[in-house]
Design a protein around this motif. Structure first.
Motif, PDB file in Angstrom:
ATOM      1  N   ALA A   1      57.081  29.798  48.009  1.00  0.00           N
ATOM      2  CA  ALA A   1      55.790  29.739  47.705  1.00  0.00           C
ATOM      3  C   ALA A   1      54.486  29.552  48.544  1.00  0.00           C
ATOM      4  N   GLY A   2      54.778  28.916  49.718  1.00  0.00           N
ATOM      5  CA  GLY A   2      53.977  28.609  50.857  1.00  0.00           C
ATOM      6  C   GLY A   2      53.529  27.226  50.859  1.00  0.00           C
TER       7      GLY A   2
ATOM      8  N   SER B   1      57.012  27.439  57.849  1.00  0.00           N
ATOM      9  CA  SER B   1      56.003  28.442  57.762  1.00  0.00           C
ATOM     10  C   SER B   1      55.904  29.175  59.009  1.00  0.00           C
ATOM     11  N   ALA B   2      56.193  28.216  60.039  1.00  0.00           N
ATOM     12  CA  ALA B   2      56.244  29.147  61.636  1.00  0.00           C
ATOM     13  C   ALA B   2      57.317  30.213  61.441  1.00  0.00           C
ATOM     14  N   ILE B   3      58.484  29.824  60.937  1.00  0.00           N
ATOM     15  CA  ILE B   3      59.696  30.625  61.040  1.00  0.00           C
ATOM     16  C   ILE B   3      59.363  31.795  60.115  1.00  0.00           C
ATOM     17  N   MET B   4      58.818  31.566  58.851  1.00  0.00           N
ATOM     18  CA  MET B   4      58.503  32.718  58.079  1.00  0.00           C
ATOM     19  C   MET B   4      57.676  33.666  58.660  1.00  0.00           C
ATOM     20  N   SER B   5      56.457  33.142  59.321  1.00  0.00           N
ATOM     21  CA  SER B   5      55.409  34.160  59.891  1.00  0.00           C
ATOM     22  C   SER B   5      55.960  34.850  60.981  1.00  0.00           C
ATOM     23  N   ALA B   6      56.977  34.253  61.919  1.00  0.00           N
ATOM     24  CA  ALA B   6      57.587  35.101  62.971  1.00  0.00           C
ATOM     25  C   ALA B   6      58.264  36.205  62.315  1.00  0.00           C
ATOM     26  N   TYR B   7      59.312  35.649  61.172  1.00  0.00           N
ATOM     27  CA  TYR B   7      60.173  36.618  60.515  1.00  0.00           C
ATOM     28  C   TYR B   7      59.331  38.029  59.938  1.00  0.00           C
TER      29      TYR B   7
ATOM     30  N   VAL C   1      61.435  20.479  48.968  1.00  0.00           N
ATOM     31  CA  VAL C   1      60.433  20.819  49.887  1.00  0.00           C
ATOM     32  C   VAL C   1      60.647  22.125  50.553  1.00  0.00           C
ATOM     33  N   CYS C   2      61.774  22.431  51.084  1.00  0.00           N
ATOM     34  CA  CYS C   2      62.278  23.576  51.806  1.00  0.00           C
ATOM     35  C   CYS C   2      62.149  24.560  50.729  1.00  0.00           C
TER      36      CYS C   2
ATOM     37  N   ALA D   1      54.790  19.657  46.152  1.00  0.00           N
ATOM     38  CA  ALA D   1      55.941  19.093  46.029  1.00  0.00           C
ATOM     39  C   ALA D   1      56.183  17.692  46.742  1.00  0.00           C
ATOM     40  N   ILE D   2      55.732  17.608  47.940  1.00  0.00           N
ATOM     41  CA  ILE D   2      56.097  16.519  48.793  1.00  0.00           C
ATOM     42  C   ILE D   2      55.358  15.083  48.122  1.00  0.00           C
ATOM     43  N   ILE D   3      54.253  15.440  47.601  1.00  0.00           N
ATOM     44  CA  ILE D   3      53.277  14.497  46.880  1.00  0.00           C
ATOM     45  C   ILE D   3      54.114  13.853  45.786  1.00  0.00           C
ATOM     46  N   MET D   4      54.653  14.787  44.998  1.00  0.00           N
ATOM     47  CA  MET D   4      55.176  14.616  43.806  1.00  0.00           C
ATOM     48  C   MET D   4      56.524  13.746  44.076  1.00  0.00           C
ATOM     49  N   SER D   5      57.229  14.245  44.894  1.00  0.00           N
ATOM     50  CA  SER D   5      58.477  13.800  45.335  1.00  0.00           C
ATOM     51  C   SER D   5      58.540  12.342  45.886  1.00  0.00           C
ATOM     52  N   ALA D   6      57.616  12.210  46.508  1.00  0.00           N
ATOM     53  CA  ALA D   6      57.066  10.643  47.104  1.00  0.00           C
ATOM     54  C   ALA D   6      57.007   9.632  46.119  1.00  0.00           C
ATOM     55  N   VAL D   7      56.048  10.162  45.057  1.00  0.00           N
ATOM     56  CA  VAL D   7      55.818   9.395  43.840  1.00  0.00           C
ATOM     57  C   VAL D   7      57.058   9.228  43.115  1.00  0.00           C
TER      58      VAL D   7
END
Length: 98
Positions: A24-25, A76-82, A17-18, A32-38
């Motif tokens: 990729a965003g 996402s917030a960290i990447m945007s701030a970066y 997920v990370c 990825a989280i939906i596929m991982s949960a399944v």
């Protein structure tokens, strides 16, 4: 019951997920989280090889999805701030050079 069943199998997927969020965003990370949960539900939650939506399995999946969404939003917030810091530094350097 193997060692993976003793603890939460969803921990195996947090790195995915990370990585998806950083590279990729948000959209691919949600997929990825939906596929991982399944996958975790099917392969690691007893009985193996079946989808179980019992109370405990549903609770584990809901907690995983909630934590993953939180990680996605933080990443996402960290990447945007970066990106904003880099843009500001570039603008500042251009102003100083002129």
């Amino acid at each position: 019951m193997g060692p993976l069943n003793a603890s939460s199998p969803f921990l195996l997927y947090f790195a995915i997920v990370c990585l998806c969020t950083i590279t990729a965003g948000i959209g691919p990370a949600i997929v990825a989280i939906i596929m991982s949960a399944v996958a975790a539900n099917y392969f690691f939650i007893l009985p193996n090889g079946e989808f179980t939506f019992s109370g405990l399995a549903f609770y584990k999946m809901a907690v995983f999805l909630g934590e993953s969404v939180f990680i996605i939003l933080l990443s996402s917030a960290i990447m945007s701030a970066y990106r904003r810091v880099n843009q500001t530094q570039t603008l500042f350097r251009a102003m100083i050079e002129k």
